[in-house]
Design a protein around this motif. Structure first.
Motif, PDB file in Angstrom:
ATOM      1  N   ILE A 298       2.830   5.802  -8.057  1.00 18.08           N
ATOM      2  CA  ILE A 298       2.878   4.389  -8.424  1.00 18.08           C
ATOM      3  C   ILE A 298       2.806   3.493  -7.181  1.00 18.08           C
ATOM      4  CG2 ILE A 298       4.396   2.605  -9.400  1.00 18.08           C
ATOM      5  CD1 ILE A 298       5.210   4.818 -11.481  1.00 18.08           C
ATOM      6  N   VAL A 299       3.548   3.863  -6.149  1.00 19.22           N
ATOM      7  CA  VAL A 299       3.542   3.074  -4.912  1.00 19.22           C
ATOM      8  C   VAL A 299       2.153   3.098  -4.277  1.00 19.22           C
ATOM      9  CG1 VAL A 299       4.456   2.982  -2.544  1.00 19.22           C
ATOM     10  CG2 VAL A 299       6.017   3.241  -4.481  1.00 19.22           C
ATOM     11  N   GLU A 300       1.518   4.266  -4.256  1.00 21.94           N
ATOM     12  CA  GLU A 300       0.164   4.359  -3.701  1.00 21.94           C
ATOM     13  C   GLU A 300      -0.817   3.508  -4.514  1.00 21.94           C
ATOM     14  OE1 GLU A 300      -1.108   6.049  -0.863  1.00 21.94           O
ATOM     15  OE2 GLU A 300       1.038   5.938  -0.432  1.00 21.94           O
ATOM     16  N   SER A 301      -0.704   3.554  -5.820  1.00 21.87           N
ATOM     17  CA  SER A 301      -1.586   2.741  -6.667  1.00 21.87           C
ATOM     18  C   SER A 301      -1.350   1.255  -6.416  1.00 21.87           C
ATOM     19  CB  SER A 301      -1.364   3.068  -8.141  1.00 21.87           C
ATOM     20  OG  SER A 301      -1.793   4.379  -8.433  1.00 21.87           O
ATOM     21  N   ARG A 302      -0.085   0.870  -6.277  1.00 25.71           N
ATOM     22  CA  ARG A 302       0.229  -0.540  -6.016  1.00 25.71           C
ATOM     23  C   ARG A 302      -0.329  -0.965  -4.656  1.00 25.71           C
ATOM     24  NH1 ARG A 302       5.963  -1.058  -6.319  1.00 25.71           N
ATOM     25  NH2 ARG A 302       6.002  -0.538  -4.122  1.00 25.71           N
ATOM     26  N   ARG A 303      -0.230  -0.094  -3.674  1.00 29.56           N
ATOM     27  CA  ARG A 303      -0.797  -0.388  -2.351  1.00 29.56           C
ATOM     28  C   ARG A 303      -2.309  -0.625  -2.468  1.00 29.56           C
ATOM     29  NH1 ARG A 303      -3.549   3.038   1.360  1.00 29.56           N
ATOM     30  NH2 ARG A 303      -3.509   4.259  -0.527  1.00 29.56           N
ATOM     31  N   ASP A 304      -2.979   0.214  -3.262  1.00 28.13           N
ATOM     32  CA  ASP A 304      -4.419   0.035  -3.470  1.00 28.13           C
ATOM     33  C   ASP A 304      -4.709  -1.298  -4.146  1.00 28.13           C
ATOM     34  OD1 ASP A 304      -4.958   2.538  -2.345  1.00 28.13           O
ATOM     35  OD2 ASP A 304      -4.951   3.550  -4.297  1.00 28.13           O
ATOM     36  N   GLU A 305      -3.920  -1.647  -5.147  1.00 25.71           N
ATOM     37  CA  GLU A 305      -4.123  -2.932  -5.842  1.00 25.71           C
ATOM     38  C   GLU A 305      -3.984  -4.093  -4.848  1.00 25.71           C
ATOM     39  OE1 GLU A 305      -4.569  -3.286  -9.582  1.00 25.71           O
ATOM     40  OE2 GLU A 305      -5.251  -1.293  -9.029  1.00 25.71           O
ATOM     41  N   GLY A 306      -2.975  -4.014  -3.986  1.00 23.23           N
ATOM     42  CA  GLY A 306      -2.786  -5.055  -2.980  1.00 23.23           C
ATOM     43  C   GLY A 306      -3.947  -5.122  -2.002  1.00 23.23           C
ATOM     44  N   LYS A 307      -4.435  -3.965  -1.604  1.00 29.43           N
ATOM     45  CA  LYS A 307      -5.586  -3.894  -0.692  1.00 29.43           C
ATOM     46  C   LYS A 307      -6.797  -4.601  -1.312  1.00 29.43           C
ATOM     47  CE  LYS A 307      -8.781  -0.433   1.161  1.00 29.43           C
ATOM     48  NZ  LYS A 307      -9.033   1.018   1.283  1.00 29.43           N
ATOM     49  N   TYR A 308      -7.010  -4.370  -2.607  1.00 27.30           N
ATOM     50  CA  TYR A 308      -8.180  -4.958  -3.244  1.00 27.30           C
ATOM     51  C   TYR A 308      -7.966  -6.433  -3.586  1.00 27.30           C
ATOM     52  CZ  TYR A 308      -9.952  -0.311  -2.862  1.00 27.30           C
ATOM     53  OH  TYR A 308     -10.368   0.883  -2.334  1.00 27.30           O
ATOM     54  N   CYS A 309      -6.723  -6.860  -3.723  1.00 26.74           N
ATOM     55  CA  CYS A 309      -6.451  -8.309  -3.810  1.00 26.74           C
ATOM     56  C   CYS A 309      -6.959  -8.982  -2.542  1.00 26.74           C
ATOM     57  CB  CYS A 309      -4.950  -8.586  -3.943  1.00 26.74           C
ATOM     58  SG  CYS A 309      -4.239  -8.376  -5.567  1.00 26.74           S
ATOM     59  N   LYS A 310      -6.581  -8.417  -1.409  1.00 25.04           N
ATOM     60  CA  LYS A 310      -6.995  -8.987  -0.127  1.00 25.04           C
ATOM     61  C   LYS A 310      -8.512  -8.967   0.010  1.00 25.04           C
ATOM     62  CE  LYS A 310      -6.470  -8.697   4.886  1.00 25.04           C
ATOM     63  NZ  LYS A 310      -7.800  -9.249   5.078  1.00 25.04           N
TER      64      LYS A 310
END
Length: 149
Positions: free
Chosen positions: A51-63
């Motif tokens: 879940i944390v890795e997926s959230r990190r990816d979501e944040g990366k793609y927000c940026k």
């Protein structure tokens, strides 16, 4: 155009901005949802890691979407996608994860449809990476769901 043909007409800047804002709103929703879903799995290190890795990816793609919108000189949506409220209303761990995957799948399909129309190589390559990452995250989440059964 038949349903089997793909539109390859390059997207205008306005169409790119619309796509990137839509994806930005979806990725924001993903960050919000995954932040809450992490609490469901306290004590399950494997699930929390996924879940944390997926959230990190979501944040990366927000940026990434934010940066592409700035590059286009486009307005940047301040909204979070409606998916967040719907996903947070779902009850049950497996059900929540399955709903998350439906949202991830929608994002993946939208990117897949858009890729042939993106004529800027750096944007197309980054969106291909985003698509691949979403597919990987769907697969890892499916494994979590299977482990809950």
């Amino acid at each position: 155009m038949s349903t089997t043909e793909t539109n390859t007409t390059p997207m205008s800047d306005a169409e790119l901005a619309e796509l990137f804002n839509t994806l930005l709103e979806c990725e924001r929703a993903g960050v919000k949802v995954l932040t809450e879903y992490e609490k469901d799995f306290a004590g399950n290190d494997e699930a929390v890691h996924t879940i944390v890795e997926s959230r990190r990816d979501e944040g990366k793609y927000c940026k990434l979407m934010f940066d592409f919108l700035r590059e286009l000189g486009a307005d940047i949506s301040p909204r979070t996608g409606s998916f967040a409220d719907k996903a947070l209303a779902v009850e049950g761990k497996a059900e929540r994860l399955a709903f998350l995957n439906r949202g991830q799948g929608w994002v993946a399909r939208e990117i897949e449809k858009a890729l042939p129309r993106i004529d800027r190589p750096h944007m197309r390559e980054a969106l291909q990476e985003m698509l691949d990452t979403h597919r990987d995250n769907i697969g890892r989440t499916d494994e979590l769901i299977d482990g809950l059964s």
